[in-house]
Scaffold this active site. Structure first.
Site, PDB file in Angstrom:
ATOM      1  N   GLY A  15       0.820  -1.224   0.000  1.00  0.00           N
ATOM      2  CA  GLY A  15       0.000   0.000   0.000  1.00  0.00           C
ATOM      3  C   GLY A  15       0.843   1.259   0.000  1.00  0.00           C
ATOM      4  N   ALA A  18       3.132   2.995  -5.123  1.00  0.00           N
ATOM      5  CA  ALA A  18       3.014   2.106  -6.285  1.00  0.00           C
ATOM      6  C   ALA A  18       1.763   1.243  -6.178  1.00  0.00           C
ATOM      7  CB  ALA A  18       4.253   1.227  -6.403  1.00  0.00           C
ATOM      8  N   SER A  45       0.390  -4.320   4.799  1.00  0.00           N
ATOM      9  CA  SER A  45       0.758  -4.552   6.194  1.00  0.00           C
ATOM     10  C   SER A  45       0.666  -3.257   6.979  1.00  0.00           C
ATOM     11  CB  SER A  45       2.194  -5.077   6.235  1.00  0.00           C
ATOM     12  OG  SER A  45       2.718  -4.924   7.522  1.00  0.00           O
ATOM     13  N   ILE A  48       4.682  -3.029   8.366  1.00  0.00           N
ATOM     14  CA  ILE A  48       5.856  -2.714   7.530  1.00  0.00           C
ATOM     15  C   ILE A  48       5.596  -1.356   6.892  1.00  0.00           C
ATOM     16  CG2 ILE A  48       7.287  -3.489   5.592  1.00  0.00           C
ATOM     17  CD1 ILE A  48       6.062  -6.339   6.112  1.00  0.00           C
ATOM     18  N   GLU A  55       9.028  12.643  -3.280  1.00  0.00           N
ATOM     19  CA  GLU A  55       8.203  13.843  -3.124  1.00  0.00           C
ATOM     20  C   GLU A  55       8.179  14.715  -4.366  1.00  0.00           C
ATOM     21  OE1 GLU A  55       9.820  15.630   0.504  1.00  0.00           O
ATOM     22  OE2 GLU A  55       8.273  14.524   1.577  1.00  0.00           O
ATOM     23  N   LYS A  84       5.966  22.082  -9.207  1.00  0.00           N
ATOM     24  CA  LYS A  84       7.369  21.844  -9.585  1.00  0.00           C
ATOM     25  C   LYS A  84       7.507  22.105 -11.083  1.00  0.00           C
ATOM     26  CE  LYS A  84      10.649  18.078 -10.210  1.00  0.00           C
ATOM     27  NZ  LYS A  84      10.992  16.675 -10.006  1.00  0.00           N
ATOM     28  N   VAL A 194       1.213 -10.407   4.866  1.00  0.00           N
ATOM     29  CA  VAL A 194       1.256 -11.649   4.080  1.00  0.00           C
ATOM     30  C   VAL A 194       2.420 -12.465   4.634  1.00  0.00           C
ATOM     31  CG1 VAL A 194       1.704 -12.613   1.788  1.00  0.00           C
ATOM     32  CG2 VAL A 194       0.283 -10.554   2.036  1.00  0.00           C
ATOM     33  N   GLU A 354      16.064  13.226 -11.062  1.00  0.00           N
ATOM     34  CA  GLU A 354      15.075  13.364 -12.141  1.00  0.00           C
ATOM     35  C   GLU A 354      13.720  12.724 -11.793  1.00  0.00           C
ATOM     36  OE1 GLU A 354      15.107  15.223 -14.673  1.00  0.00           O
ATOM     37  OE2 GLU A 354      17.216  15.690 -15.063  1.00  0.00           O
ATOM     38  N   THR A 356      12.425   9.747 -11.279  1.00  0.00           N
ATOM     39  CA  THR A 356      11.965   8.762 -12.258  1.00  0.00           C
ATOM     40  C   THR A 356      11.085   7.675 -11.646  1.00  0.00           C
ATOM     41  OG1 THR A 356      14.015   7.562 -11.922  1.00  0.00           O
ATOM     42  CG2 THR A 356      13.934   9.065 -13.779  1.00  0.00           C
TER      43      THR A 356
HETATM   44  C1  LIG Z   1      15.650   8.031  -1.279  1.00  0.00           C
HETATM   45  C2  LIG Z   1      14.525   7.953  -2.255  1.00  0.00           C
HETATM   46  C3  LIG Z   1      14.018   9.124  -2.811  1.00  0.00           C
HETATM   47  C4  LIG Z   1      13.002   9.061  -3.765  1.00  0.00           C
HETATM   48  N1  LIG Z   1      12.572  10.206  -4.358  1.00  0.00           N
HETATM   49  C5  LIG Z   1      11.678  10.123  -5.363  1.00  0.00           C
HETATM   50  C6  LIG Z   1      11.215  11.295  -6.027  1.00  0.00           C
HETATM   51  O1  LIG Z   1      11.583  12.417  -5.720  1.00  0.00           O
HETATM   52  N2  LIG Z   1      10.312  11.129  -7.017  1.00  0.00           N
HETATM   53  C7  LIG Z   1       9.845   9.911  -7.380  1.00  0.00           C
HETATM   54  O2  LIG Z   1       9.058   9.831  -8.307  1.00  0.00           O
HETATM   55  N3  LIG Z   1      10.217   8.807  -6.738  1.00  0.00           N
HETATM   56  C8  LIG Z   1      11.120   8.875  -5.748  1.00  0.00           C
HETATM   57  N4  LIG Z   1      11.477   7.747  -5.091  1.00  0.00           N
HETATM   58  C9  LIG Z   1      10.783   6.514  -5.377  1.00  0.00           C
HETATM   59  C10 LIG Z   1       9.516   6.449  -4.518  1.00  0.00           C
HETATM   60  O3  LIG Z   1       9.854   6.339  -3.183  1.00  0.00           O
HETATM   61  C11 LIG Z   1       8.681   5.302  -4.957  1.00  0.00           C
HETATM   62  O4  LIG Z   1       8.295   5.623  -6.248  1.00  0.00           O
HETATM   63  C12 LIG Z   1       7.388   5.098  -4.275  1.00  0.00           C
HETATM   64  O5  LIG Z   1       7.297   5.536  -3.003  1.00  0.00           O
HETATM   65  C13 LIG Z   1       6.906   3.680  -4.447  1.00  0.00           C
HETATM   66  O6  LIG Z   1       7.247   2.854  -3.387  1.00  0.00           O
HETATM   67  P1  LIG Z   1       6.549   1.445  -3.330  1.00  0.00           P
HETATM   68  O7  LIG Z   1       5.083   1.639  -3.192  1.00  0.00           O
HETATM   69  O8  LIG Z   1       7.039   0.608  -4.431  1.00  0.00           O
HETATM   70  O9  LIG Z   1       7.147   0.768  -2.015  1.00  0.00           O
HETATM   71  P2  LIG Z   1       6.918   1.086  -0.430  1.00  0.00           P
HETATM   72  O10 LIG Z   1       6.569   2.509  -0.184  1.00  0.00           O
HETATM   73  O11 LIG Z   1       8.133   0.525   0.223  1.00  0.00           O
HETATM   74  O12 LIG Z   1       5.657   0.213  -0.058  1.00  0.00           O
HETATM   75  C14 LIG Z   1       5.732  -1.168   0.173  1.00  0.00           C
HETATM   76  C15 LIG Z   1       4.385  -1.653   0.681  1.00  0.00           C
HETATM   77  O13 LIG Z   1       4.414  -3.064   0.758  1.00  0.00           O
HETATM   78  C16 LIG Z   1       3.850  -3.479   1.993  1.00  0.00           C
HETATM   79  N5  LIG Z   1       4.393  -4.797   2.339  1.00  0.00           N
HETATM   80  C17 LIG Z   1       5.683  -5.209   2.317  1.00  0.00           C
HETATM   81  N6  LIG Z   1       5.763  -6.495   2.737  1.00  0.00           N
HETATM   82  C18 LIG Z   1       4.485  -6.892   3.000  1.00  0.00           C
HETATM   83  C19 LIG Z   1       3.900  -8.099   3.496  1.00  0.00           C
HETATM   84  N7  LIG Z   1       4.646  -9.162   3.810  1.00  0.00           N
HETATM   85  N8  LIG Z   1       2.574  -8.141   3.672  1.00  0.00           N
HETATM   86  C20 LIG Z   1       1.786  -7.066   3.373  1.00  0.00           C
HETATM   87  N9  LIG Z   1       2.281  -5.910   2.916  1.00  0.00           N
HETATM   88  C21 LIG Z   1       3.611  -5.823   2.739  1.00  0.00           C
HETATM   89  C22 LIG Z   1       4.241  -2.379   2.988  1.00  0.00           C
HETATM   90  O14 LIG Z   1       3.402  -2.382   4.113  1.00  0.00           O
HETATM   91  C23 LIG Z   1       4.025  -1.151   2.083  1.00  0.00           C
HETATM   92  O15 LIG Z   1       2.652  -0.807   2.109  1.00  0.00           O
HETATM   93  C24 LIG Z   1      12.470   7.804  -4.120  1.00  0.00           C
HETATM   94  C25 LIG Z   1      12.940   6.637  -3.527  1.00  0.00           C
HETATM   95  C26 LIG Z   1      13.973   6.697  -2.610  1.00  0.00           C
HETATM   96  C27 LIG Z   1      14.486   5.421  -2.015  1.00  0.00           C
END
Ligand SMILES: Cc1cc2nc3c(=O)[nH]c(=O)nc-3n(C[C@H](O)[C@H](O)[C@H](O)COP(=O)(O)OP(=O)(O)OC[C@H]3O[C@@H](n4cnc5c(N)ncnc54)[C@H](O)[C@@H]3O)c2cc1C
Length: 520
Positions: A15, A18, A45, A48, A55, A84, A194, A354, A356
């Protein structure tokens, strides 16, 4: 069609941004537009945490919000969002000189188009004249420098005098996307950990076991579990392609600080300042700045990286907690395997330069939703095409991000020297840079329709970073100097008009809180 080939139940795990972007795109396309009863469930979860950073967005986010039925005013108010208009790169090109930061802008407005190749005329007649590439071809750099917004309070939602994306609070953005998906688009939300993933005999995922022992069955699974990649990586064992030999930064240390004064100006661009072993992002929201140092742990220690970050911010960071974020640099060998697709950090990530991340995740979530198979019979070919296109997008992102490092002339640390080592630069990028030494980039260099960064993006970076294109054997094609000067003068006059009309960025944000933007 046998029952086993029907795809009726989609289960998304995760959640973060992405997961909720995927839920919104899939629900918008498959629940609201479909006669078949497709169910979408998102399991997340409570234990987690999400990564909580990310941002900055690019302009494409405007189309996505509009497509998903989210009003721009609601988005700005609920996510503390600001506008931005691009990225200001400070001290990227040459060694820093104390008290004299050097910078260029990579703005979102594309350079003015004309029947002439204005880039070539700028190279021929204006390079070195004191008028930067960005200022010669667009008004937006000056708008950023003046701290102005990209629009006025009377400009309708999602429209602007210039192109723009957003700065936002990542956790609040996930919450808004969750509300939209559940309340407006019919997604079911389950909070649970999970604990195991079960498979059919053919290797497809059959169900998820959650902490209370219940089983959640599905026909199709979307892995949005962040860097963990619980389904695609851990369970289906799809290998990870490590790209840390090209892009060296692998950690970030992040801090949030308030403005020193409540009415301080809000920058309408991300500020990216190069340091000796990486760079700092500085993003202004309404009430606070989100700042982070992205660095290579092979070139500096975590302690030094944090000290460098605090030195950049100044005393306002004293006593404020920081957060260390390890990053995995690269992407999965496949993004869609059997009945599982990875989106978000579980698919890949290179680094925040950038912005991405959200761009690729949003685009691939949209691609998945629009091309979603009607049954498992057409899944293998759609999966093959999806894998090819997403891999192309990542390679394109990696080349573009690497260009920022290898075009630098900095030699004040091993980090910058290592970034120019030939074996760290992808062949595709080396070939292009070699070609552009003798003629400016052209649309023919960008034939891949799915490339994330194109001609205009490269032009801003190349000529912002003082790349040398030798026009000796090219300039005989540039015989319309007079007409080119007229076009440049028109752009400059238009800049003066815009600079007098647009409000300060903070003033516009305050007005949006008071009155909202006009709906379209
Ligand atoms: C330092 C940094 C800076 C960034 N800056 C930018 C930016 O400026 N612009 C940009 O576009 N992108 C940026 N990003 C990328 C951005 O953070 C991601 O695009 C975005 O937040 C997507 O994260 P995610 O949803 O894939 O993963 P996460 O936010 O890590 O979410 C993972 C989810 O999976 C769940 N989960 C994991 N394991 C389990 C389980 N066993 N059971 C149930 N649920 C589970 C967690 O609870 C959580 O809800 C940055 C990333 C980093 C690391």
């Amino acid at each position: 069609m046998s029952q086993t080939n029907v795809i009726q139940k989609i289960v998304i795990v995760g959640g973060g941004t992405a997961g909720w972007l995927a839920a919104n795109h899939l629900a918008k396309n498959l629940i609201t537009n479909s006669v078949n009863s497709i169910e979408i469930t998102l399991v997340e979860s409570a234990n987690i945490p999400t990564i909580g950073v990310g941002e900055g967005t690019v302009p494409m986010m405007r189309q996505s919000l509009q497509h998903l039925g989210i009003s721009e005013t609601e988005f700005i108010l609920e996510c503390d969002a600001t506008f931005k208009q691009g990225i200001k790169f400070v001290d990227w090109t040459t060694n820093p000189v104390a008290g004299k930061p050097a910078y260029y802008h990579h703005i979102f407005d594309y350079p003015k188009t004309s029947e002439l190749d204005l880039t070539a005329y700028w190279l021929k007649n204006m390079k070195g004249s004191g008028i930067s590439y960005v200022d010669a071809l667009s008004i937006q750099g000056k708008i950023c420098d003046a701290g102005l917004a990209p629009k006025m309070i009377t400009t309708p939602e999602f429209q602007g005098a210039t192109s723009y994306g957003y700065h936002l609070d990542a956790n609040k953005f996930s919450a808004l996307l969750a509300k939209n998906a559940v309340k407006k688009l019919g997604v079911t939300h389950i909070q649970a950990d999970v604990v195991s993933v079960l498979q059919h005999e053919n290797g497809e995922i059959s169900s998820l076991v959650i902490a209370n022992g219940e089983n959640i069955q599905g026909d199709f699974f979307v892995d949005c579990t962040g860097f963990k990649s619980l389904l695609l990586g851990e369970k289906l064992k799809v290998p990870f392609k490590d790209k840390s030999g090209t892009l060296f930064v692998d950690h970030a240390v992040a801090i949030q600080v308030p403005y020193e004064q409540a009415d301080a100006p809000i920058a309408s661009h991300t500020i990216s300042t190069a340091l000796t072993s990486g760079w700092v992002w500085d993003i202004g929201l309404k009430e606070r700045r989100g700042i982070g140092h992205v660095y290579s742990s092979s070139h500096t220690s975590h302690e030094q990286a944090e000290q460098d970050l605090r030195a950049y911010i100044g005393p306002i960071s004293d006593g404020v907690d920081s957060r260390l974020i390890p990053m995995k640099i690269g992407y999965r060998e496949k993004f869609w395997h059997k009945n599982c697709v990875a989106l978000g950090l579980s698919q890949g990530f290179v680094e925040p330069l950038e912005a991405t991340g959200l761009l690729v995740f949003d685009a691939t979530a949209k691609m998945l939703a629009e091309q979603f198979p009607s049954s498992k019979l057409d899944m293998p070919l759609i999966a093959k095409q999806f894998n090819e296109r997403v891999a192309l997008s990542w390679d394109n992102v990696i080349d573009f991000v690497k260009a920022h490092y290898c075009l630098s002339k900095r030699d004040d640390s091993q980090f910058w020297l290592d970034n120019r080592a030939n074996d760290s630069i992808p062949d595709s990028l080396q070939e292009r840079l070699e070609r552009w030494k003798y003629q400016p980039p052209s649309p023919y260099d960008f034939s891949n329709k799915f490339g994330v960064f194109n001609l205009e993006n490269y032009q801003y970076i190349l000529y912002g970073m003082d790349f040398d294109t030798n026009l000796t054997h090219f300039q005989h094609r540039l015989s319309q100097d007079e007409l080119a000067s007229k076009v440049f003068a028109d752009i400059s006059n238009h800049s003066d008009l815009a600079l007098n009309k647009l409000p300060k960025h903070r003033e516009l944000i305050d007005k949006i809180y008071q009155y909202g933007l006009q709906k379209i």
